[in-house]
Enzyme design. Structure first.
Site, mmCIF file in Angstrom:
data_model
loop_
_atom_site.group_PDB
_atom_site.id
_atom_site.type_symbol
_atom_site.label_atom_id
_atom_site.label_comp_id
_atom_site.label_asym_id
_atom_site.label_seq_id
_atom_site.Cartn_x
_atom_site.Cartn_y
_atom_site.Cartn_z
ATOM 1 N N TYR A 129 32.387 96.719 38.927
ATOM 2 C CA TYR A 129 32.902 95.481 38.385
ATOM 3 C C TYR A 129 31.816 94.681 37.651
ATOM 4 O O TYR A 129 31.981 94.331 36.493
ATOM 5 C CB TYR A 129 33.526 94.692 39.529
ATOM 6 C CG TYR A 129 34.620 93.757 39.106
ATOM 7 C CD1 TYR A 129 35.234 92.926 40.038
ATOM 8 C CD2 TYR A 129 35.043 93.666 37.802
ATOM 9 C CE1 TYR A 129 36.235 92.065 39.666
ATOM 10 C CE2 TYR A 129 36.030 92.812 37.426
ATOM 11 C CZ TYR A 129 36.623 92.011 38.356
ATOM 12 O OH TYR A 129 37.599 91.160 37.996
ATOM 13 N N GLU B 238 30.998 94.167 28.835
ATOM 14 C CA GLU B 238 31.910 93.405 27.984
ATOM 15 C C GLU B 238 31.240 92.174 27.407
ATOM 16 O O GLU B 238 31.349 91.892 26.208
ATOM 17 C CB GLU B 238 33.148 92.998 28.776
ATOM 18 C CG GLU B 238 34.034 94.167 29.165
ATOM 19 C CD GLU B 238 35.029 93.786 30.245
ATOM 20 O OE1 GLU B 238 35.406 92.601 30.314
ATOM 21 O OE2 GLU B 238 35.419 94.660 31.028
#
Lengths: 350, 242
Positions: free
Chosen positions: B164, B171
Site C-alpha cells: 500500500y 502514484e
C-alpha cells in the site's frame, strides 16, 4: 435546558417526595444507567392525584448529569435496548414495555449544538460571502478591479436575489420554523458550513467576476458571428419570475407547516392545502418546501447561466430528494389515511 | 489510495454463508469475472517481466502494456455495479472511490501525459497494482469456490502492509512528475471568459488530489490493519459506532 429526567412534559418536575401530578397517573422517567458508581439517590413516590394512593415508589433516582456533568440533557440518549431507538422526552414510563424493574441504556450523543445556532451560522455565511465577492473586496480578483462593480445589470439582480434568499432563510429561522429537536451533533455545523459557505463562495466568484458572461441572445449560430451586447433579457426575465414565484411558494409552505403545530408542542399532523394557492401543491407533493427550493435555484441558474450554480442546484436536489423520500416514508408509516396521490418531491415523478 | 484493498473482508466472511443462498447465476458470473480478472492481471505481470528481461530497461514498458492495462482496469468499473445490485456486499461508495482513483491514474495521468510514461514511479505503482490485483482476485475466486488456500488469505491481509505505501509512493511521484507538463500544456483546463462562467485548472486540481492523500491514505491503511486483525488474528474489535 432542564436537567434531564423527571421532566418530559411541562408539569413534570424532578424532586424527591410525592408528585401531585396533573393528569391521572403522573409518571417519571428514571435515568437508571449502566454505571458502576454508587452515589446519593433520591427517592420518588408517585401518587395518584385524586386519592393520594401510593402508585409506585422509585428509589435510586437522580438526574444522570449529576453523576456525569459533561453529559447534559441534550447529549443523552436513553433507550430500552442498546441498539434500539432513543426514547423521547415525552415518553411515559407507564407505557414503556418494562416489567417491575426497568433497565435503560445510555448513549452519549456527543457534543450538541442548537439548530438555531447552526442555521444562523450556515445561512449568514453565504449572505456575507456573496456580498464580499459582489463588492469585489481586495485579494479576490486582480487589484485593478478592487471595489469596482460589474457592468452587467443581471449581476446586480443576481446579488439581490441571492441576498434576499438567505435573508429570508435567516428570518424564517428566527421567526417561523418550529424545531422538533433542539439540538444536533456539533460536528454538523462544520460539515454544513463547509457546504453552504464553500458553494456560495464558488458561485459568487464567477458571477461577480470581471470576465463574467451574462446570458446572451444569439441571433445567428455561426461561430464567427459576434452577437451584439443584447442580453438574453428574455431568459433572465423568465428566470426571475420562476425565482420569485418559488420564493413566495417556499415561504407559504413554511408558514403552513408552522401553523400545523401549536407553539411548544411536538404534535405531528398531515399538512393539507390552505387558502393560499401556493400551498395547493400539497395535493401532489409531500415536501413542497423542497420542490419550491429546487425551483428557486433552478431559476437562479437560468438567471446567471453559471455552471457552478447548476452544480449547486443539482447537489441540493439530490440531498433534498433523499430528505423528501425519508419524510414521505415516515408520513406513510405514521398516518394510515395519508393521501395516496402525493409524491415525495416532484409531482408524479419522484 | 488507489492500490485497492477493499474493506469487504468481514462482509466476505459472511458472504460465504450468504452466497449459498445467493442466486446461482450471480455466483457463476462472479466466479467467471474474478477468474478472468486474475488471468488478465497475470498476463500483465508476465508481459511486464518479459519486457524487462528481454529489453533490460523499463523504457517503453508502459507503452507495450498500455492497452491491456487500460482494458482490465476499466472493466473493474463493473465491480461498482456488483455492489449496487447487491451481489457483492461492499459499499458502493467505497468501491466507487477506489475504482475511480485507479481509472483516474490510468486515463488522466499516465495515458494523457506521454512524457512521464517512462518514469520509474510508473513502473513502481504498476508492479504494486499487478501484485495486489492478482492476490485480490484470486482471493475472491477461491472464496467463491469455497477452497481458500491459506497462503492467499495470508498474502491478501499481509502484503498490503508494504504494498500500500509503495503504491501510494509510486502514484504520488508520478503525479508530481507530471505537474510541469500539465502546467505547460494547460491540458483539461478551462479559462474565463466562457459561456458557462466556469473555470477549471487541472494543475491545481492535481495539487489538491495529491494533498488529499494525506488524510485519506492513513484512514484506508488503518482500516485494512483493523480488518487484518479481525480476519487473520480473530480479534474482536469493538467499533466506535455513531
Amino acid at each position: 435546558m432542564d436537567t434531564v429526567v423527571l421532566e418530559g412534559a411541562t408539569h413534570k418536575k424532578a424532586g424527591p417526595g410525592s408528585v401531585p401530578g396533573v393528569p391521572a397517573p403522573p409518571v417519571k422517567r428514571p435515568k437508571a444507567k449502566k454505571a458502576k458508581k454508587a452515589v446519593v439517590f433520591f427517592e420518588v413516590e408517585i401518587l395518584d392525584a385524586k386519592t393520594k394512593d401510593k402508585l409506585c415508589f422509585l428509589d435510586k433516582v437522580r438526574p444522570l448529569h449529576k453523576y456525569y456533568p459533561q453529559w447534559y440533557a441534550a447529549r443523552q440518549s436513553i433507550r430500552l435496548d442498546p441498539k434500539g431507538k432513543s426514547l423521547k422526552d415525552e415518553d411515559v414510563l407507564q407505557h414503556l414495555p418494562v416489567g417491575t424493574t426497568a433497565t435503560f441504556y445510555f448513549r452519549d450523543l456527543g457534543a450538541q449544538i442548537s439548530w438555531v445556532t447552526v442555521f444562523l451560522t450556515e445561512y449568514g455565511g453565504p449572505l456575507l460571502l456573496y456580498l464580499m465577492f459582489y463588492f469585489r473586496v481586495p485579494f479576490i480578483y486582480a487589484p485593478k478591479y478592487d471595489f469596482t462593480t460589474s457592468k452587467h445589470w443581471v449581476v446586480h439582480l443576481a446579488c439581490m436575489c441571492h441576498s434576499f434568499h438567505y435573508l429570508k432563510r435567516l428570518l424564517e429561522t428566527l421567526f417561523v420554523h418550529r424545531f422538533s429537536h433542539g439540538t444536533m451533533p456539533l460536528r454538523n455545523i462544520f460539515k454544513n458550513c463547509t457546504y453552504y459557505w464553500g458553494f456560495a463562495a464558488w458561485m459568487a466568484y464567477y458571477i461577480n467576476h470581471p470576465l463574467y458572461t451574462p446570458p446572451i441572445h444569439y441571433y445567428i449560430n455561426h461561430p464567427l458571428y459576434t452577437p451584439p451586447t443584447i442580453y438574453g433579457e428574455q431568459q433572465v426575465r423568465i428566470a426571475l419570475v420562476i425565482f420569485l414565484f418559488c420564493q413566495v411558494g417556499n415561504f407559504s409552505i413554511h408558514i403552513a407547516l408552522r401553523n400545523l403545530r401549536p407553539p411548544g408542542s411536538k404534535t405531528r399532523k398531515i399538512p393539507y392545502p390552505t387558502k393560499n394557492p401556493f400551498t395547493w401543491i400539497f395535493l401532489l407533493v409531500s415536501c413542497p418546501n423542497y420542490t419550491y427550493e429546487l425551483g428557486s435555484w433552478f431559476g437562479f441558474t437560468l438567471m446567471t447561466q453559471c455552471l457552478p450554480v447548476a452544480f449547486f442546484t443539482a447537489v441540493g436536489f439530490i440531498q433534498m430528494t433523499v430528505w423528501a423520500k425519508g419524510k414521505h416514508r415516515s408520513y406513510l408509516k405514521e398516518f394510515r389515511d395519508y393521501p395516496p396521490l402525493r409524491s415525495p418531491i416532484l409531482p408524479f415523478v419522484l | 489510495m488507489a492500490s485497492t484493498e477493499e474493506d469487504g473482508s468481514v462482509e466476505e466472511k459472511e458472504n460465504n454463508n450468504k452466497k449459498r443462498t445467493k442466486s446461482a447465476i450471480a455466483v457463476a458470473w462472479l466466479t467467471f469475472y474474478n477468474i478472468a480478472m486474475t488471468a488478465g492481471w497475470l498476463v500483465l505481470a508476465i508481459a511486464m517481466m518479459r519486457f524487462y528481461i528481454q529489453k533490460g530497461t523499463h523504457k517503453g514498458l508502459y507503452k507495450s502494456i498500455a492497452r491491456t492495462l487500460k482494458f482490465f482496469q476499466t472493466i473493474a468499473l463493473v465491480e461498482v455495479v456488483h455492489c449496487a445490485i447487491g451481489i457483492v456486499r461492499t459499499s458502493v461508495i467505497v468501491t466507487g472511490v477506489q475504482v475511480c482513483s485507479r481509472i483516474f491514474m490510468v486515463w488522466f495521468i499516465t495515458n494523457s501525459i506521454k512524457q512521464i510514461q517512462n518514469e520509474e514511479s510508473v513502473i513502481l505503482f504498476l508492479a504494486v497494482w499487478t501484485f495486489t490485483e492478482i492476490t485480490r482476485y484470486s482471493f475472491y475466486t477461491f472464496n467463491l469456490l469455497n477452497h481458500l488456500p491459506y497462503f492467499i488469505k495470508w498474502a491478501r491481509y499481509n502484503m498490503f502492509i508494504i504494498m500500500y505505501p509503495l503504491g501510494v509512493a509510486g502514484e504520488l511521484l508520478t503525479i508530481y512528475t507530471a505537474l510541469p507538463y500539465v502546467r505547460k500544456t494547460g491540458m483539461l483546463s478551462v479559462r474565463l471568459p466562457n459561456k458557462y462562467n466556469v473555470s477549471f485548472d487541472y494543475y491545481y486540481f492535481l495539487v489538491i488530489v495529491m494533498l488529499s492523500y494525506i488524510p485519506l491514505f492513513p484512514q484506508l491503511y488503518f482500516h485494512m490493519l483493523r480488518q487484518r486483525r479481525k480476519v487473520l488474528l480473530g480479534e474482536i474489535i469493538v467499533e466506535k459506532d455513531e
